[in-house]
Enzyme design. Structure first.
Site, PDB file in Angstrom:
ATOM      1  N   ARG A  64      -4.440  35.133  10.396  1.00  0.00           N
ATOM      2  CA  ARG A  64      -5.147  34.534   9.281  1.00  0.00           C
ATOM      3  C   ARG A  64      -5.006  33.057   9.666  1.00  0.00           C
ATOM      4  NH1 ARG A  64      -3.854  33.857   3.174  1.00  0.00           N
ATOM      5  NH2 ARG A  64      -5.984  33.427   2.410  1.00  0.00           N
ATOM      6  N   HIS A  68      -8.169  30.507   9.755  1.00  0.00           N
ATOM      7  CA  HIS A  68      -8.328  29.173   8.852  1.00  0.00           C
ATOM      8  C   HIS A  68      -8.257  27.955   9.602  1.00  0.00           C
ATOM      9  CE1 HIS A  68      -6.719  30.760   4.632  1.00  0.00           C
ATOM     10  NE2 HIS A  68      -7.671  31.586   5.085  1.00  0.00           N
ATOM     11  N   ASN A  96      -3.455  28.141   0.551  1.00  0.00           N
ATOM     12  CA  ASN A  96      -2.396  28.506   1.549  1.00  0.00           C
ATOM     13  C   ASN A  96      -1.266  29.511   1.164  1.00  0.00           C
ATOM     14  OD1 ASN A  96      -0.942  27.792  -0.708  1.00  0.00           O
ATOM     15  ND2 ASN A  96       0.292  25.968   0.439  1.00  0.00           N
ATOM     16  N   HIS A 193      -9.192  42.138   8.262  1.00  0.00           N
ATOM     17  CA  HIS A 193      -8.643  42.574   7.051  1.00  0.00           C
ATOM     18  C   HIS A 193      -8.104  43.923   7.179  1.00  0.00           C
ATOM     19  CE1 HIS A 193     -10.618  39.398   4.148  1.00  0.00           C
ATOM     20  NE2 HIS A 193      -9.498  38.863   5.149  1.00  0.00           N
TER      21      HIS A 193
HETATM   22  C1  HEM Z   1     -15.039  36.674   5.156  1.00  0.00           C
HETATM   23  C2  HEM Z   1     -14.434  35.858   4.649  1.00  0.00           C
HETATM   24  C3  HEM Z   1     -12.780  36.266   4.252  1.00  0.00           C
HETATM   25  C4  HEM Z   1     -12.544  35.716   3.112  1.00  0.00           C
HETATM   26  C5  HEM Z   1     -13.254  35.696   1.796  1.00  0.00           C
HETATM   27  C6  HEM Z   1     -10.860  36.070   2.970  1.00  0.00           C
HETATM   28  C7  HEM Z   1      -9.961  35.923   2.137  1.00  0.00           C
HETATM   29  C8  HEM Z   1      -8.892  36.280   2.180  1.00  0.00           C
HETATM   30  C9  HEM Z   1      -7.908  36.584   1.104  1.00  0.00           C
HETATM   31  C10 HEM Z   1      -8.244  36.253  -0.316  1.00  0.00           C
HETATM   32  C11 HEM Z   1      -6.753  36.909   1.541  1.00  0.00           C
HETATM   33  C12 HEM Z   1      -5.428  37.259   0.699  1.00  0.00           C
HETATM   34  C13 HEM Z   1      -4.523  36.018   0.484  1.00  0.00           C
HETATM   35  C14 HEM Z   1      -3.446  36.298  -0.439  1.00  0.00           C
HETATM   36  O1  HEM Z   1      -3.682  36.550  -1.665  1.00  0.00           O
HETATM   37  O2  HEM Z   1      -2.397  36.644  -0.063  1.00  0.00           O
HETATM   38  C15 HEM Z   1      -6.783  37.372   3.013  1.00  0.00           C
HETATM   39  C16 HEM Z   1      -5.928  37.760   3.788  1.00  0.00           C
HETATM   40  C17 HEM Z   1      -6.061  37.770   5.141  1.00  0.00           C
HETATM   41  N1  HEM Z   1      -7.182  37.508   5.757  1.00  0.00           N
HETATM   42 FE1  HEM Z   1      -8.950  36.863   5.152  1.00  0.00          FE
HETATM   43  N2  HEM Z   1     -10.700  36.325   4.578  1.00  0.00           N
HETATM   44  C18 HEM Z   1     -11.825  36.234   5.287  1.00  0.00           C
HETATM   45  C19 HEM Z   1     -12.013  36.311   6.606  1.00  0.00           C
HETATM   46  C20 HEM Z   1     -10.789  36.500   7.372  1.00  0.00           C
HETATM   47  C21 HEM Z   1     -11.117  36.648   8.777  1.00  0.00           C
HETATM   48  C22 HEM Z   1     -12.237  36.298   9.685  1.00  0.00           C
HETATM   49  C23 HEM Z   1      -9.914  37.067   9.270  1.00  0.00           C
HETATM   50  C24 HEM Z   1      -9.302  36.993  10.767  1.00  0.00           C
HETATM   51  C25 HEM Z   1     -10.268  37.336  11.699  1.00  0.00           C
HETATM   52  C26 HEM Z   1      -8.835  37.135   8.027  1.00  0.00           C
HETATM   53  C27 HEM Z   1      -7.608  37.709   8.343  1.00  0.00           C
HETATM   54  C28 HEM Z   1      -6.826  37.730   7.141  1.00  0.00           C
HETATM   55  C29 HEM Z   1      -5.575  38.533   7.302  1.00  0.00           C
HETATM   56  C30 HEM Z   1      -5.224  39.190   8.536  1.00  0.00           C
HETATM   57  C31 HEM Z   1      -4.849  38.555   6.154  1.00  0.00           C
HETATM   58  C32 HEM Z   1      -3.604  39.122   5.535  1.00  0.00           C
HETATM   59  C33 HEM Z   1      -2.762  37.854   5.549  1.00  0.00           C
HETATM   60  C34 HEM Z   1      -1.248  38.404   5.269  1.00  0.00           C
HETATM   61  O3  HEM Z   1      -0.873  39.324   5.118  1.00  0.00           O
HETATM   62  O4  HEM Z   1      -0.360  37.579   5.222  1.00  0.00           O
HETATM   63  N3  HEM Z   1      -9.895  36.747   7.185  1.00  0.00           N
HETATM   64  N4  HEM Z   1      -8.210  36.981   3.272  1.00  0.00           N
HETATM   65  C1  LIG Z   2       1.140  25.728  -0.914  1.00  0.00           C
HETATM   66  O1  LIG Z   2       2.109  25.656  -0.192  1.00  0.00           O
HETATM   67  C2  LIG Z   2       3.367  25.044  -0.678  1.00  0.00           C
HETATM   68  C3  LIG Z   2       4.511  25.206   0.264  1.00  0.00           C
HETATM   69  O2  LIG Z   2       4.698  26.349   0.563  1.00  0.00           O
HETATM   70  C4  LIG Z   2       3.645  25.315  -2.280  1.00  0.00           C
HETATM   71  O3  LIG Z   2       4.654  24.382  -2.685  1.00  0.00           O
HETATM   72  C5  LIG Z   2       2.464  25.166  -3.098  1.00  0.00           C
HETATM   73  O4  LIG Z   2       2.606  25.665  -4.333  1.00  0.00           O
HETATM   74  C6  LIG Z   2       1.232  25.810  -2.529  1.00  0.00           C
HETATM   75  N1  LIG Z   2       0.102  25.577  -3.129  1.00  0.00           N
HETATM   76  C7  LIG Z   2      -0.695  26.668  -3.660  1.00  0.00           C
HETATM   77  C8  LIG Z   2      -2.121  25.864  -4.644  1.00  0.00           C
HETATM   78  O5  LIG Z   2      -0.649  27.608  -3.774  1.00  0.00           O
END
Ligand code: HEM
Ligand SMILES: *[C@@H]1O[C@H](CO)[C@@H](O)[C@H](O)[C@H]1NC(C)=O
Ligand SMILES: *[C@@H]1O[C@H](CO)[C@@H](O)[C@H](O)[C@H]1NC(C)=O
Ligand SMILES: *[C@@H]1O[C@H](CO)[C@@H](O)[C@H](O)[C@H]1NC(C)=O
Ligand SMILES: *[C@@H]1O[C@H](CO)[C@@H](O)[C@H](O)[C@H]1NC(C)=O
Length: 323
Positions: A64, A68, A96, A193
């Site tokens: 991810r 980003h 983030n 995902h």
């Molecule tokens: C298509 C548009 C995309 C949207 C709207 C999106 C949105 C998100 C969101 C909302 C999360 C969860 C964040 C959280 O709540 O912790 C997430 C997680 C993740 N995304 Fe996406 N994403 C997109 C595309 C991608 C792409 C292109 C990749 C990589 C090639 C990717 C890889 C990941 C991974 C691996 C996670 C899991 C992160 C973790 O477990 O810490 N995403 N994404």
């Molecule tokens: C972003 O990450 C920082 C450091 O981990 C945290 O303090 C902050 O609250 C986060 N901001 C949001 C909007 O999640």
């Protein structure tokens, strides 16, 4: 002068223009560090593998991170710069919430600074690490193009340009098109995902009071939706609670696409790929054929890695600080 044919005058001029253009934004190359840091790939792979053994969340977070990084200002490691007294950096912007594990890139950079000082950019380390986490999770392997430079600018406000989990297909297509990525790249890269986890805040709106006529997003499988509700008991602010993004969240496979066809996509954005004729056929093809998904994922990751920024870059000495 009149005796010199025009092509002998124009050729050198055109040649000069072409080379000076390509110098300002040099093409990335697979062999970029072969002479200057041949141990690069092994050092990064060892670091990433060791970190993932100690913390199974590392692979998803690094994948991810690459996404980003490349979507904001091109793949220039702007996501790694720390905030300063006068600047709130990208990593402290709103989405983030789960981009973490920056220490893995720092560790690799520290080892590389010993092995080949001031040679390898932080942006290239992220790109290589992202390939490594996919491969070590059972996904495809590809040659990473290298030669990126690290940017000097990182702004929290830029992160509003990332796609959101409530986007519809048209918005997703537009967001990827701005980075030179097509519809197929968008559906393919969404397959990222297959790894990882989401906090409730990114999907809880689908679970209660969804619309005036539907309590739950009708595209969700009912049993799956009730399971998500259990994971996220409150309408908002569920803290660290959440859901794995597919049923095999530490394995890189095509399960994500099969889950989408079964109404088990966690984000509205994921689920919408099934509802639109521009994208559904791609979801179906990948759900049927994992090797096709792997081949296309590798090729779209190379394209994602080619998203370029301003070109005003350097090789940082420390990934969290500009030189
Ligand atoms: C298509 C548009 C995309 C949207 C709207 C999106 C949105 C998100 C969101 C909302 C999360 C969860 C964040 C959280 O709540 O912790 C997430 C997680 C993740 N995304 Fe996406 N994403 C997109 C595309 C991608 C792409 C292109 C990749 C990589 C090639 C990717 C890889 C990941 C991974 C691996 C996670 C899991 C992160 C973790 O477990 O810490 N995403 N994404
Ligand atoms: C972003 O990450 C920082 C450091 O981990 C945290 O303090 C902050 O609250 C986060 N901001 C949001 C909007 O999640
Ligand atoms: C392996 O990872 C652990 C946890 O991050 C760290 O403490 C240790 O120093 C690492 N070992 C090597 C050889 O990098
Ligand atoms: C997608 O969302 C945008 C912005 O909310 C909206 O203008 C557009 O009509 C939507 N498109 C589709 C196909 O639903
Ligand atoms: C559902 O939404 C309506 C209108 O926005 C609101 O009045 C109501 O309190 C909500 N119900 C729940 C259970 O949140």
């Amino acid at each position: 002068m009149a005796l010199v044919p025009a092509k002998f005058i124009f050729f050198p001029i055109i040649f000069f223009l072409l080379t000076s253009l390509s110098l300002s934004k040099a093409e990335l190359q697979p062999n970029y560090y072969d002479q200057t840091c041949p141990q690069l790939e092994k050092i990064i792979a060892d670091t990433v593998l060791n970190a993932s053994k100690h913390d199974p969340k590392v692979p998803a977070r690094i994948l991810r991170m690459f996404f980003h990084d490349c979507f904001i200002r091109g793949c220039d490691a702007s996501i790694l710069l720390d905030s300063t007294a006068t600047n709130k950096a990208e990593k402290d912007g709103p989405p983030n919430i789960s981009v973490r594990s920056f220490y893995v890139i720092d560790d690799a950079k520290a080892k590389l600074e010993k092995a080949c000082p001031h040679i390898v950019s932080c942006a290239d380390i992220i790109a290589i690490a992202a390939r490594d986490v996919v491969a070590m999770s059972g996904g495809p392997y590809w040659k990473v193009l290298k030669g990126r430079k690290d940017g000097k600018v990182s702004k929290a406000s830029d992160t509003s340009a990332l796609p959101a989990p409530f986007f519809n297909v048209s918005q997703l297509i537009q967001s990827f098109a701005k980075r030179g990525l097509g519809v197929k790249d968008m559906v393919t890269l969404s397959g990222g995902h297959t790894l990882g986890f989401s906090h409730c805040s990114s999907f809880v709106a689908r679970l209660r009071n969804f619309s005036s006529v539907h309590d739950i997003d009708p595209r969700l499988d009912t049993e799956f939706a009730l399971g998500l509700r259990k994971q996220c008991p409150k309408p908002s602010n569920n803290g660290d609670a959440g859901q794995f993004l597919d049923s095999t969240a530490s394995v890189f496979d095509n399960d994500y696409y099969r889950q989408l066809l079964a109404g088990k996509g966690v984000f509205s954005s994921d689920q919408s790929l099934v509802d639109d004729s521009r994208t559904r056929w791609i979801v179906e093809a990948y759900a049927r054929d994992q090797s096709l998904f792997f081949k296309e994922f590798a090729s779209s990751m190379v394209k994602l890695g080619n998203v370029r920024g301003s070109g005003d870059g350097e090789v940082r000495l420390h990934c969290r600080l500009k030189n």
